[in-house]
Design a protein around this motif. Structure first.
Motif, short mmCIF file in Angstrom:
data_model
loop_
_atom_site.label_atom_id
_atom_site.label_comp_id
_atom_site.label_asym_id
_atom_site.label_seq_id
_atom_site.Cartn_x
_atom_site.Cartn_y
_atom_site.Cartn_z
N LEU A 138 29.60 10.12 36.97
CA LEU A 138 30.79 10.92 37.18
C LEU A 138 30.40 12.38 36.98
CD1 LEU A 138 33.90 10.94 37.67
CD2 LEU A 138 34.16 10.97 35.18
N ILE A 139 30.60 13.20 38.03
CA ILE A 139 30.13 14.59 38.03
C ILE A 139 31.29 15.52 38.34
CG2 ILE A 139 28.46 16.21 39.02
CD1 ILE A 139 26.91 13.65 40.00
N LYS A 140 31.50 16.52 37.49
CA LYS A 140 32.55 17.51 37.72
C LYS A 140 32.09 18.52 38.76
CE LYS A 140 36.39 19.70 37.01
NZ LYS A 140 36.35 20.15 38.42
N ARG A 141 32.97 18.83 39.70
CA ARG A 141 32.67 19.87 40.67
C ARG A 141 32.91 21.26 40.07
NH1 ARG A 141 35.85 17.86 46.07
NH2 ARG A 141 34.91 15.79 46.29
N SER A 142 32.27 22.25 40.66
CA SER A 142 32.48 23.64 40.23
C SER A 142 33.74 24.18 40.91
CB SER A 142 31.26 24.50 40.60
OG SER A 142 30.12 24.07 39.91
N ASP A 143 34.84 24.18 40.17
CA ASP A 143 36.11 24.67 40.68
C ASP A 143 36.92 25.22 39.52
OD1 ASP A 143 37.23 22.42 39.39
OD2 ASP A 143 37.10 21.21 41.20
N GLU A 144 38.21 25.50 39.75
CA GLU A 144 39.01 26.12 38.70
C GLU A 144 39.21 25.22 37.48
OE1 GLU A 144 41.98 24.50 41.84
OE2 GLU A 144 39.97 25.37 41.77
N GLY A 145 38.97 23.91 37.63
CA GLY A 145 39.09 23.01 36.50
C GLY A 145 37.84 22.90 35.65
#
Length: 201
Positions: free
Chosen positions: A162-169
């Motif tokens: 599970l990988i978080k994207r680079s965005d406002e979150g």
């Protein structure tokens, strides 16, 4: 990963545990669906990610929980499908039962699955599961934004990341697992649900 509840039911004695037995529901046609993140104090403390697909909750165990840091790669181990009613489950699974321990609803909300090709709804979701990549947009209370759920290797039963994207979150500094330990459903922490005194991290 199948879409039936037989494996889930075979592991549980519903005369003992308060977990829902569950029923099949109609499939989703649109892209928006529910997600839930359970915090589960079993033999080891971990989190469970559950996504509404094909009338059940597709489930992955996250040993270190979700991250909002795009640099993290969080192991996600596929487990059996859970019934949709499990999204609201919170309580203590008795000793001797599968997954014995305390469970709380750490986060929940809507999940939008990025469309792929001409298929829609659960047909598209099933295809993405087979291919081993789900691109998600989660709108929860504690976590928001894009995530990629990616299978390692070609085995259908293989482990995922599970990988978080680079965005406002995304945020490399904020630590929601430690700073927000309470349930979004009941406002309680694990100790309160289990009837213990003291606070959890």
């Amino acid at each position: 990963m199948g879409h039936e509840l037989g494996k889930y039911r075979s592991k549980r004695d519903f005369g003992t545990t308060t977990e829902p037995r569950g029923t099949r529901r109609a499939s989703r046609r649109g892209r928006q669906r529910r997600f839930v993140l359970h915090k589960h104090d079993a033999s080891t403390l971990h989190y469970d990610l559950r996504l509404e697909i094909e009338g059940t909750l597709k489930s992955w165990a996250l040993p270190k929980g979700p991250s909002i840091d795009p640099a993290d790669r969080r192991l996600a181990v596929p487990t059996e499908d859970h019934p949709l009613e499990y999204a609201d489950f919170e309580g203590v699974i008795p000793e001797g039962e599968y997954g014995a321990g305390t469970v709380l609803v750490w986060d929940r909300g809507s999940c939008e699955l990025e469309a792929e090709g001409d298929a829609e709804g659960d047909a598209d979701a099933a295809r993405q599961l087979r291919r081993g990549r789900l691109d998600l947009w989660l709108e929860g209370v504690k976590i928001r934004g894009g995530y990629a759920l990616v299978r390692m290797g070609r085995s259908a039963d293989g482990q995922w990341l599970l990988i978080k994207r680079s965005d406002e979150g995304a945020d490399r500094r904020r630590k929601p697992l430690k700073k927000q330990p309470r349930s979004v459903r009941s406002g309680r922490d694990l100790n309160a649900i289990a009837g213990r005194t003291g606070e959890n991290d």
